[in-house]
Design a protein around this motif. Structure first.
Motif, PDB file in Angstrom:
ATOM      1  N   THR A   7       7.791   0.581  -6.580  1.00  0.00           N
ATOM      2  CA  THR A   7       6.815   1.673  -6.383  1.00  0.00           C
ATOM      3  C   THR A   7       7.397   2.912  -5.705  1.00  0.00           C
ATOM      4  O   THR A   7       6.714   3.937  -5.654  1.00  0.00           O
ATOM      5  CB  THR A   7       5.627   1.174  -5.545  1.00  0.00           C
ATOM      6  N   THR A   8       8.596   2.821  -5.136  1.00  0.00           N
ATOM      7  CA  THR A   8       9.329   3.914  -4.467  1.00  0.00           C
ATOM      8  C   THR A   8       8.725   4.358  -3.142  1.00  0.00           C
ATOM      9  O   THR A   8       9.223   5.310  -2.536  1.00  0.00           O
ATOM     10  CB  THR A   8       9.482   5.157  -5.376  1.00  0.00           C
ATOM     11  N   VAL A   9       7.661   3.691  -2.636  1.00  0.00           N
ATOM     12  CA  VAL A   9       7.075   4.106  -1.354  1.00  0.00           C
ATOM     13  C   VAL A   9       8.001   3.701  -0.215  1.00  0.00           C
ATOM     14  O   VAL A   9       8.771   2.744  -0.317  1.00  0.00           O
ATOM     15  CB  VAL A   9       5.673   3.496  -1.146  1.00  0.00           C
ATOM     16  N   THR A  10       7.930   4.446   0.890  1.00  0.00           N
ATOM     17  CA  THR A  10       8.786   4.207   2.047  1.00  0.00           C
ATOM     18  C   THR A  10       8.011   3.458   3.126  1.00  0.00           C
ATOM     19  O   THR A  10       6.880   3.820   3.449  1.00  0.00           O
ATOM     20  CB  THR A  10       9.303   5.540   2.619  1.00  0.00           C
ATOM     21  N   LEU A  11       8.616   2.418   3.664  1.00  0.00           N
ATOM     22  CA  LEU A  11       7.992   1.654   4.751  1.00  0.00           C
ATOM     23  C   LEU A  11       7.922   2.543   5.987  1.00  0.00           C
ATOM     24  O   LEU A  11       8.931   3.095   6.429  1.00  0.00           O
ATOM     25  CB  LEU A  11       8.804   0.394   5.052  1.00  0.00           C
ATOM     26  N   SER A  12       6.724   2.699   6.531  1.00  0.00           N
ATOM     27  CA  SER A  12       6.517   3.616   7.659  1.00  0.00           C
ATOM     28  C   SER A  12       7.275   3.150   8.892  1.00  0.00           C
ATOM     29  O   SER A  12       7.628   1.977   9.037  1.00  0.00           O
ATOM     30  CB  SER A  12       5.027   3.727   7.973  1.00  0.00           C
TER      31      SER A  12
ATOM     32  N   ASP B 281       0.848  -1.187   0.000  1.00  0.00           N
ATOM     33  CA  ASP B 281       0.000   0.000   0.000  1.00  0.00           C
ATOM     34  C   ASP B 281       0.888   1.243   0.000  1.00  0.00           C
ATOM     35  O   ASP B 281       2.094   1.154  -0.267  1.00  0.00           O
ATOM     36  CB  ASP B 281      -0.973  -0.011   1.184  1.00  0.00           C
ATOM     37  N   GLU B 282       0.311   2.384   0.315  1.00  0.00           N
ATOM     38  CA  GLU B 282       1.056   3.634   0.233  1.00  0.00           C
ATOM     39  C   GLU B 282       2.144   3.768   1.285  1.00  0.00           C
ATOM     40  O   GLU B 282       2.961   4.694   1.227  1.00  0.00           O
ATOM     41  CB  GLU B 282       0.090   4.829   0.351  1.00  0.00           C
ATOM     42  N   SER B 283       2.204   2.877   2.249  1.00  0.00           N
ATOM     43  CA  SER B 283       3.249   2.930   3.279  1.00  0.00           C
ATOM     44  C   SER B 283       4.085   1.652   3.301  1.00  0.00           C
ATOM     45  O   SER B 283       4.655   1.287   4.321  1.00  0.00           O
ATOM     46  CB  SER B 283       2.632   3.170   4.665  1.00  0.00           C
ATOM     47  N   GLY B 284       4.153   0.966   2.160  1.00  0.00           N
ATOM     48  CA  GLY B 284       5.005  -0.215   2.060  1.00  0.00           C
ATOM     49  C   GLY B 284       4.237  -1.519   2.143  1.00  0.00           C
ATOM     50  O   GLY B 284       3.015  -1.563   1.940  1.00  0.00           O
ATOM     51  N   ILE B 285       4.927  -2.606   2.436  1.00  0.00           N
ATOM     52  CA  ILE B 285       4.292  -3.923   2.494  1.00  0.00           C
ATOM     53  C   ILE B 285       3.296  -3.987   3.649  1.00  0.00           C
ATOM     54  O   ILE B 285       3.446  -3.300   4.661  1.00  0.00           O
ATOM     55  CB  ILE B 285       5.340  -5.048   2.637  1.00  0.00           C
TER      56      ILE B 285
END
Length: 501
Positions: free
Chosen positions: A281-286, A250-254
């Motif tokens: 996707t280049t999103v960062t894991l929160s 999702d928008e905050s990673g896996i």
């Protein structure tokens, strides 16, 4: 009065004194070309070294080096008290008996006479093209690298006597000096708490993952990766016989909760993540997910392989620290590359892990790459210690940030909302999502006809997804504008497929 041969040399030899290539190699290559084209005939006596040095306006020692190079390659023959003569490179050198007759194969076999296992998993997924403009998945621009400056570091390291002594001995652990400097660099930049004993130096991230898989995976082990993930890592895991399972993104990673709801403790061997900028996707894991994943690893007993493939490319003031910086239970194996902003030959891979695992990995490295590149590692270590890496990266980041901003600005204004994206906080690529009614493969084919190449490995299109990962780091501002203009025109010329009713 000059000889005809001297006149010939002055006509076909052109020296570029601003080139990084040594003069003796420039002239040697031009002489070979002259022989191949018939300007210098077999049997021609070449001018003396003093006479040629005056014509070319170089030092006599340079001419001696030219003739030595031509002799070493078999284009000339030095005859004592007679001079240097052009010879036919195809002529056979007479050998003493019983090796006088040489065996020559008319054609080398195209296929083996025995059976061997062929791998379809490891087929090369990359394409090549001669197009002037090319999108990639986020590679740096080697034109930003000061090659002459790098060569001076390497040359200085090569000339040091204590470094030459290291070449004689096998260095299974690599340069101890480089490992000390790299551990300091990683501690400072990534918040780690390691020593040189926690580092394994490899040639690439792929080599690191291969060694990790050899030790930590067995056939049938379950490895979890993102629903979209680094294909080269998946290839390595599958080659080891592991069962690769995917986790939603999702928008905050896996989705960490997915692991808890779909798996039980002991069922998972490894979780592979690219948390800093998830690939592709280049999103960062929160931060919360990072804490939860570390807790889950301890509870479920699986190891985490953290691939930080582009940590150095960060544009925001506050950086998110790696999972490995918060690991107190020894559950994380941290993989990365050093010198990615430099020329490819100056890059190296590394693995960070507890002492006992690194000791085991060194056994495998000793088989794959026993010697390593001691001189290169020494030069990189000196560049860290002198702050050269920090200065180069600081300059490069400014350029890459400007390129990212321009890329995003053009996408936002020129494409009129037909392509969705989020400006990445770092890295050298954008994740763009497209209207599902467009055929991305058709657009890519049209772009190729317009001198813009978009490899298939950058295209993600199925029933639920339509996206491209577009690298911008290797393109300058003019090239970015040209590439996106071609992409826009080709997209605009494609008729969207009407939705199914």
């Amino acid at each position: 009065m000059s000889s005809p041969v001297l006149d010939l040399f002055s006509s076909f030899v052109l020296i570029d004194r601003t080139s990084v290539q040594p003069i003796y190699l420039q002239v040697s290559q031009q002489v070979i070309n002259a022989v191949q084209r018939g300007y210098l005939l077999v049997g021609t006596k070449l001018p003396g070294t003093r006479a040629l040095s005056e014509v070319l306006q170089v030092h006599r020692k340079t001419v001696i080096a030219i003739y030595d190079e031509l002799d070493a390659q078999g284009w000339v023959e030095v005859r004592p008290n007679k001079g240097t003569f052009v010879i036919n490179q195809s002529q056979q050198v007479k050998l003493d008996k019983p090796y006088e007759k040489l065996i020559s194969l008319a054609k080398y076999p195209t296929h083996t006479g025995f059976v061997f296992r062929e791998s379809t998993i490891l087929d090369n997924p990359f394409e090549s093209s001669d197009c002037s403009l090319i999108f990639n998945d986020g590679q740096p621009d080697i034109r930003l690298t000061q090659m002459q400056h790098l060569s001076r570091w390497y040359s200085a390291s090569m000339k040091r006597k204590h470094n030459l002594k290291r070449l004689i001995r096998h260095q299974m652990e690599g340069s101890e000096y480089f490992r000390e400097q790299l551990s300091n660099y990683l501690n400072f930049s990534r918040g780690l708490h390691i020593s040189k004993n926690n580092l394994l130096i490899t040639r690439s991230v792929e080599m690191s993952l291969y060694i990790i898989s050899q030790i930590l995976l067995s056939k049938g082990d379950q490895v979890l990766v993102g629903d979209l993930s680094m294909f080269s890592a998946n290839m390595v895991f599958q080659k080891m016989g592991a069962r690769v399972r995917t986790i939603p993104i999702d928008e905050s990673g896996i989705n960490i909760d997915y692991i808890r709801t779909h798996f039980k403790p002991g069922e998972i061997r490894m979780v592979y993540v690219t948390p800093h900028h998830h690939y592709p996707t280049t999103v960062t894991l929160s931060a919360q997910k990072r804490i939860t994943l570390l807790q889950l690893a301890r509870e479920y007993g699986f190891l985490i392989v953290e691939d930080d493939y582009d940590y150095d490319f960060q544009y925001e003031q506050t950086a998110v620290m790696p999972l490995a910086s918060g690991d107190i239970d020894g559950m994380v194996v941290y993989v990365g590359s050093f010198g990615k902003s430099l020329a490819p030959a100056f890059r190296t891979g590394f693995v960070v892990a507890p002492d006992n695992l690194i000791a085991e990995m060194r056994k495998y490295l000793g088989i794959i790459d026993r010697q390593g590149d001691v001189i290169m590692e020494q030069a990189l270590g000196e560049m860290i210690e002198e702050g050269e890496i920090h200065r180069h990266l600081k300059k490069s980041l400014k350029v890459y940030r400007e390129r990212r901003d321009l890329f995003c600005e053009i996408l936002e204004t020129r494409f009129n909302g037909r392509v969705a994206f989020q400006k990445p906080s770092g890295g050298l690529a954008l994740w763009t999502t497209w209207d599902k009614r467009f055929s991305l493969f058709q657009i890519a084919n049209l772009c190729r006809n317009e001198d813009l190449f978009i490899p298939k490995n950058l295209l993600y299109q199925n029933n639920t997804l339509s996206a491209m990962r577009l690298g911008f780091g290797h393109l300058n501002e003019t090239e970015i504008e040209q590439a996106l203009e071609i992409l826009w025109k080709c997209m605009d010329s494609v008729n969207a497929i009407p939705p199914v009713r």
